[in-house]
Design a protein around this motif. Sequence first.
Motif, PDB file in Angstrom:
ATOM      1  N   GLY A 106      -9.287  57.569  64.853  1.00  7.61           N
ATOM      2  CA  GLY A 106     -10.728  57.543  65.067  1.00  7.61           C
ATOM      3  C   GLY A 106     -11.198  57.830  66.479  1.00  7.61           C
ATOM      4  N   ALA A 107     -10.283  58.151  67.380  1.00 11.65           N
ATOM      5  CA  ALA A 107     -10.692  58.470  68.754  1.00 11.65           C
ATOM      6  C   ALA A 107     -11.434  59.803  68.781  1.00 11.65           C
ATOM      7  CB  ALA A 107      -9.471  58.532  69.656  1.00 11.65           C
ATOM      8  N   THR A 108     -12.390  59.912  69.688  1.00 10.83           N
ATOM      9  CA  THR A 108     -13.074  61.193  69.863  1.00 10.83           C
ATOM     10  C   THR A 108     -12.141  62.174  70.564  1.00 10.83           C
ATOM     11  OG1 THR A 108     -13.980  60.579  72.018  1.00 10.83           O
ATOM     12  CG2 THR A 108     -15.282  59.993  70.066  1.00 10.83           C
ATOM     13  N   ARG A 109     -12.455  63.432  70.448  1.00  8.93           N
ATOM     14  CA  ARG A 109     -11.599  64.427  71.088  1.00  8.93           C
ATOM     15  C   ARG A 109     -11.557  64.245  72.601  1.00  8.93           C
ATOM     16  NH1 ARG A 109     -14.961  70.114  70.254  1.00  8.93           N
ATOM     17  NH2 ARG A 109     -17.053  69.352  70.681  1.00  8.93           N
ATOM     18  N   ARG A 110     -12.663  63.823  73.186  1.00  8.56           N
ATOM     19  CA  ARG A 110     -12.677  63.612  74.633  1.00  8.56           C
ATOM     20  C   ARG A 110     -11.765  62.454  75.020  1.00  8.56           C
ATOM     21  NH1 ARG A 110     -18.114  62.897  78.415  1.00  8.56           N
ATOM     22  NH2 ARG A 110     -17.005  62.698  80.406  1.00  8.56           N
TER      23      ARG A 110
END
Length: 266
Positions: free
Chosen positions: A170-174
């Motif tokens: 669930g981490a964002t790409r950034r």
Amino acid sequence: MNDYIRLEYLDLGLSALLLLAVAGLSLLLQLRIERSLAIAGLRCVLQLFLVGLVLTKLFALASPWWTGLAALAMILFAGREIMARQERGFQRLWAYGIGTSAMLMAATLVTLFALTTQVQPDPWYDPRYALPLLGMILGNTMTGIALGLQRLTEGARQQRAGIEAQLCLGATRRAAMLPVTRQALTTALMPIINSLAATGLVSLPGMMTGQILAGVEPMEAVKYQLMIMFLIAGGTTLGAVTAVFVGVYRLTDSRDRLRLDRLAAE
């Protein structure tokens, strides 16, 4: 004091003997670099004399259009160098586009800042000041961007499993790319940090040395060199940050997926 020692062609020939000595050493030790050395030396001579002729004409014209055209040509050639330095990096068109656009933005802004607030030549676009300033900023910014993009693509490949695991959780790409981004920026900025730390104590920079040889007072040359170093640091940082963050978004997509397929084929 404006006197300076003029060099004759014989003086250049004497200094070129050192290249012949290096070529002889290469033959003796079978290093096999004598051909590359000869080609590089010849290119250096031809390129610098060509630049000298072009600058002489540009200085006489003092036209904003010709100065701008020369600056654009310098940036486009530097963009090609960034692309050529990428091993298994972005596809050629993207590698050229990211590097050139980041360098165009950074080097142009920093050069205009210097011309309009510190150096203030009359006119502000005077090629005698604009092109040398741009060249010094451009060369270092080019190196920083090239190193940053190379480290970014290498890191994404090497840490693929970790990045994709974070994205799956669930981490964002950034956020998933943050460690690689930090490594890329650190690599990009390390040369200018080392240069700032060593200037004066270990080495006398080219601009400062040239001014002193041309008769400028040492303290005046120091002030100019400090200005140049600060401009280079700003330009390199701005260009590297822009290129690396654009590279991060190119390596991922809006669905937070890692897109290594957008890199050049191995």
